[in-house]
Design a protein around this motif. Sequence first.
Motif, PDB file in Angstrom:
ATOM      1  N   LEU A   1      -5.676   7.833  -1.237  1.00 35.07           N
ATOM      2  CA  LEU A   1      -4.899   8.063  -0.023  1.00 35.07           C
ATOM      3  C   LEU A   1      -3.392   8.041  -0.297  1.00 35.07           C
ATOM      4  CD1 LEU A   1      -6.833   5.979   2.669  1.00 35.07           C
ATOM      5  CD2 LEU A   1      -6.671   8.463   2.503  1.00 35.07           C
ATOM      6  N   ALA A   2      -2.987   7.300  -1.320  1.00 34.44           N
ATOM      7  CA  ALA A   2      -1.568   7.194  -1.635  1.00 34.44           C
ATOM      8  C   ALA A   2      -1.069   8.334  -2.518  1.00 34.44           C
ATOM      9  CB  ALA A   2      -1.285   5.857  -2.335  1.00 34.44           C
TER      10      ALA A   2
ATOM     11  N   LEU B   1       0.142  -3.975  -8.840  1.00 35.13           N
ATOM     12  CA  LEU B   1       0.220  -5.418  -9.062  1.00 35.13           C
ATOM     13  C   LEU B   1       0.872  -6.133  -7.885  1.00 35.13           C
ATOM     14  CD1 LEU B   1       0.044  -7.967 -10.858  1.00 35.13           C
ATOM     15  CD2 LEU B   1       2.276  -7.317 -11.809  1.00 35.13           C
ATOM     16  N   VAL B   2       2.014  -5.631  -7.430  1.00 33.87           N
ATOM     17  CA  VAL B   2       2.761  -6.355  -6.389  1.00 33.87           C
ATOM     18  C   VAL B   2       2.163  -6.169  -5.007  1.00 33.87           C
ATOM     19  CG1 VAL B   2       4.902  -6.259  -7.702  1.00 33.87           C
ATOM     20  CG2 VAL B   2       4.423  -4.470  -6.023  1.00 33.87           C
ATOM     21  N   THR B   3       1.197  -5.245  -4.857  1.00 36.10           N
ATOM     22  CA  THR B   3       0.525  -5.109  -3.568  1.00 36.10           C
ATOM     23  C   THR B   3      -0.799  -5.870  -3.536  1.00 36.10           C
ATOM     24  OG1 THR B   3      -0.428  -2.996  -4.320  1.00 36.10           O
ATOM     25  CG2 THR B   3       1.576  -2.889  -2.969  1.00 36.10           C
ATOM     26  N   ARG B   4      -1.124  -6.585  -4.619  1.00 31.57           N
ATOM     27  CA  ARG B   4      -2.288  -7.484  -4.628  1.00 31.57           C
ATOM     28  C   ARG B   4      -1.808  -8.900  -4.327  1.00 31.57           C
ATOM     29  NH1 ARG B   4      -5.384  -3.512  -3.911  1.00 31.57           N
ATOM     30  NH2 ARG B   4      -3.359  -2.521  -3.625  1.00 31.57           N
ATOM     31  N   PRO B   5      -2.616  -9.707  -3.708  1.00 27.86           N
ATOM     32  CA  PRO B   5      -2.197 -11.084  -3.404  1.00 27.86           C
ATOM     33  C   PRO B   5      -1.717 -11.848  -4.640  1.00 27.86           C
ATOM     34  CG  PRO B   5      -4.221 -10.559  -2.221  1.00 27.86           C
ATOM     35  CD  PRO B   5      -3.943  -9.392  -3.142  1.00 27.86           C
TER      36      PRO B   5
ATOM     37  N   GLY C   1       3.238   4.162  -0.536  1.00 30.73           N
ATOM     38  CA  GLY C   1       1.906   4.724  -0.333  1.00 30.73           C
ATOM     39  C   GLY C   1       0.827   3.666  -0.205  1.00 30.73           C
ATOM     40  N   LEU C   2       0.956   2.599  -0.972  1.00 27.98           N
ATOM     41  CA  LEU C   2      -0.072   1.550  -0.964  1.00 27.98           C
ATOM     42  C   LEU C   2       0.092   0.556   0.183  1.00 27.98           C
ATOM     43  CD1 LEU C   2      -0.231   0.863  -4.807  1.00 27.98           C
ATOM     44  CD2 LEU C   2      -2.018   1.935  -3.422  1.00 27.98           C
ATOM     45  N   THR C   3       1.286   0.464   0.748  1.00 26.61           N
ATOM     46  CA  THR C   3       1.524  -0.526   1.812  1.00 26.61           C
ATOM     47  C   THR C   3       1.525   0.083   3.209  1.00 26.61           C
ATOM     48  OG1 THR C   3       3.922  -0.288   1.493  1.00 26.61           O
ATOM     49  CG2 THR C   3       2.827  -2.093   0.326  1.00 26.61           C
ATOM     50  N   THR C   4       1.345   1.383   3.311  1.00 30.30           N
ATOM     51  CA  THR C   4       1.338   2.023   4.635  1.00 30.30           C
ATOM     52  C   THR C   4       0.008   2.720   4.904  1.00 30.30           C
ATOM     53  OG1 THR C   4       2.360   4.037   3.729  1.00 30.30           O
ATOM     54  CG2 THR C   4       3.837   2.364   4.636  1.00 30.30           C
ATOM     55  N   LEU C   5      -1.057   2.234   4.287  1.00 27.08           N
ATOM     56  CA  LEU C   5      -2.380   2.799   4.512  1.00 27.08           C
ATOM     57  C   LEU C   5      -2.888   2.410   5.894  1.00 27.08           C
ATOM     58  CD1 LEU C   5      -3.944   1.986   1.027  1.00 27.08           C
ATOM     59  CD2 LEU C   5      -3.200   4.223   1.836  1.00 27.08           C
ATOM     60  N   PRO C   6      -3.659   3.271   6.541  1.00 28.61           N
ATOM     61  CA  PRO C   6      -4.216   2.936   7.864  1.00 28.61           C
ATOM     62  C   PRO C   6      -5.101   1.689   7.787  1.00 28.61           C
ATOM     63  CG  PRO C   6      -4.473   5.281   7.380  1.00 28.61           C
ATOM     64  CD  PRO C   6      -4.022   4.635   6.116  1.00 28.61           C
TER      65      PRO C   6
END
Length: 251
Positions: free
Chosen positions: A168-169, A76-80, A138-143
């Motif tokens: 990936l996370a 939720l918090v990694t979505r706009p 994991g969700l905020t450090t994706l390539p």
Amino acid sequence: MIRFLPIGLRLVAFALLVAFVTNPDWFAPLFRPLTQNNAPAIYNQGSLLGLTLQHLRTVAIATVAATAVAVALAVLVTRPIGAEFLPLSRSLVNIGQTFPPVAVLALAVPAVGFGEKPTLIALFLYGLLPIFENALTGLTTLPPSVLEAARGVGMTGWQRLARVELPLAVPVILAGIRLSVVISLATATIGSTVAAKTLGEVIIAGLQSNNLAFVLQGGLIVAALAVLIYDALTALERIAARRTGRLSPAG
């Protein structure tokens, strides 16, 4: 810090644990020197196997619930649409770390009664933080190149989340789950103070009767479970990291 065990030592530790909880009388001579006044050398107020399985069950239920909530909050918090809720989410998942588990138990008992339920609440709250923070990492450090490629092939936001971001996370999320499980395995022992069926019963019985053998038995089973489960989850992290080409920073 718990270390990753060689496979041979892993198998020996697992075999000894299974042998002890299924046939504890075999080990009575080892614990007898720790008893006084002809006290029993092996815990005799219940089944060690039954308590071990119930202990694992309680930890498993709490961990599954904490994982579901923590990962959902991280998504939720990694979505706009949910970015503004990050401070609130961090405050919520920190509740379990702010209040000691004993205090959570004391507050939960009047609401849900004695038994497993207050223990589940305490373990759930205590397990949220490591899973949430690792899922967030994991969700905020994706390539960025991978995300751009996913957008370039026309994936929707939900498709990117399900097919790219979460897979990936996984190694980093597993690291958070590993930490949460190990914490919960030890913390669950206090559940016996509110009548939950855990290995804490063995330790408490030893303290009440001044029987060091009981205390050691409960502690050794919990420690062995923690090492073996930590080891197994570490192996899963490594497998997931190899498959995704991404190493977990917490591993």
